[in-house]
Design a protein around this motif. Structure first.
Motif, PDB file in Angstrom:
ATOM      1  N   PRO A   1      80.255  53.540 -33.160  1.00  0.00           N
ATOM      2  CA  PRO A   1      80.574  52.113 -33.166  1.00  0.00           C
ATOM      3  C   PRO A   1      82.027  51.896 -33.582  1.00  0.00           C
ATOM      4  CG  PRO A   1      79.028  52.658 -34.914  1.00  0.00           C
ATOM      5  CD  PRO A   1      79.229  53.891 -34.119  1.00  0.00           C
ATOM      6  N   PRO A   2      82.687  50.920 -32.978  1.00  0.00           N
ATOM      7  CA  PRO A   2      84.104  50.690 -33.291  1.00  0.00           C
ATOM      8  C   PRO A   2      84.292  50.022 -34.647  1.00  0.00           C
ATOM      9  CG  PRO A   2      83.321  49.011 -31.799  1.00  0.00           C
ATOM     10  CD  PRO A   2      82.194  49.985 -31.978  1.00  0.00           C
ATOM     11  N   VAL A   3      85.501  50.095 -35.136  1.00  0.00           N
ATOM     12  CA  VAL A   3      85.866  49.358 -36.340  1.00  0.00           C
ATOM     13  C   VAL A   3      85.916  47.882 -35.952  1.00  0.00           C
ATOM     14  CG1 VAL A   3      87.694  48.968 -38.032  1.00  0.00           C
ATOM     15  CG2 VAL A   3      87.203  51.277 -37.242  1.00  0.00           C
ATOM     16  N   ASP A   4      85.342  47.047 -36.776  1.00  0.00           N
ATOM     17  CA  ASP A   4      85.305  45.617 -36.494  1.00  0.00           C
ATOM     18  C   ASP A   4      86.736  45.075 -36.470  1.00  0.00           C
ATOM     19  OD1 ASP A   4      84.576  42.976 -36.208  1.00  0.00           O
ATOM     20  OD2 ASP A   4      83.958  42.740 -38.291  1.00  0.00           O
ATOM     21  N   PRO A   5      87.176  44.502 -35.332  1.00  0.00           N
ATOM     22  CA  PRO A   5      88.571  44.035 -35.253  1.00  0.00           C
ATOM     23  C   PRO A   5      88.880  42.913 -36.244  1.00  0.00           C
ATOM     24  CG  PRO A   5      87.343  43.410 -33.286  1.00  0.00           C
ATOM     25  CD  PRO A   5      86.462  44.294 -34.082  1.00  0.00           C
ATOM     26  N   GLU A   6      87.912  42.051 -36.504  1.00  0.00           N
ATOM     27  CA  GLU A   6      88.140  40.984 -37.482  1.00  0.00           C
ATOM     28  C   GLU A   6      88.383  41.569 -38.866  1.00  0.00           C
ATOM     29  OE1 GLU A   6      85.957  37.145 -39.521  1.00  0.00           O
ATOM     30  OE2 GLU A   6      85.031  38.083 -37.781  1.00  0.00           O
ATOM     31  N   LEU A   7      87.576  42.549 -39.241  1.00  0.00           N
ATOM     32  CA  LEU A   7      87.742  43.207 -40.537  1.00  0.00           C
ATOM     33  C   LEU A   7      89.092  43.916 -40.620  1.00  0.00           C
ATOM     34  CD1 LEU A   7      86.580  44.108 -43.266  1.00  0.00           C
ATOM     35  CD2 LEU A   7      85.604  46.057 -42.067  1.00  0.00           C
TER      36      LEU A   7
END
Length: 81
Positions: free
Chosen positions: A54-60
């Motif tokens: 799973p990708p790193v959350d862009p918002e985070l």
């Protein structure tokens, strides 16, 4: 190993409330009120693959970069800490 629990479930977790630890007049609360990153995930969804990790959350990620910049944290390790 199956069997009765040796440790109470509550002992495995700790309670941490960000609301109790960050004052109401803190700089990060002001940034949170002003910066709206709600649609970032939808806008960047086409750049992420459906397979693999799973990708790193862009918002985070953007929020972490803002915190690092505002608080003068230059180390990624320190920022995660």
């Amino acid at each position: 190993m199956m069997g009765p629990r040796q440790v109470a479930q509550g002992a495995l977790f700790y309670e941490f409330s960000l609301e109790r630890h960050v004052p109401d007049d803190h700089l990060l609360r002001a940034i949170d009120r002003v910066v709206d990153l709600g649609d970032v995930r939808a806008q960047l969804a086409t750049f992420y693959s459906a397979i693999g990790r799973p990708p790193v959350d862009p918002e985070l990620m953007i929020r972490m970069l803002l915190v690092g910049y505002c608080l003068g944290i230059r180390s990624e390790w320190r920022l995660c800490e």
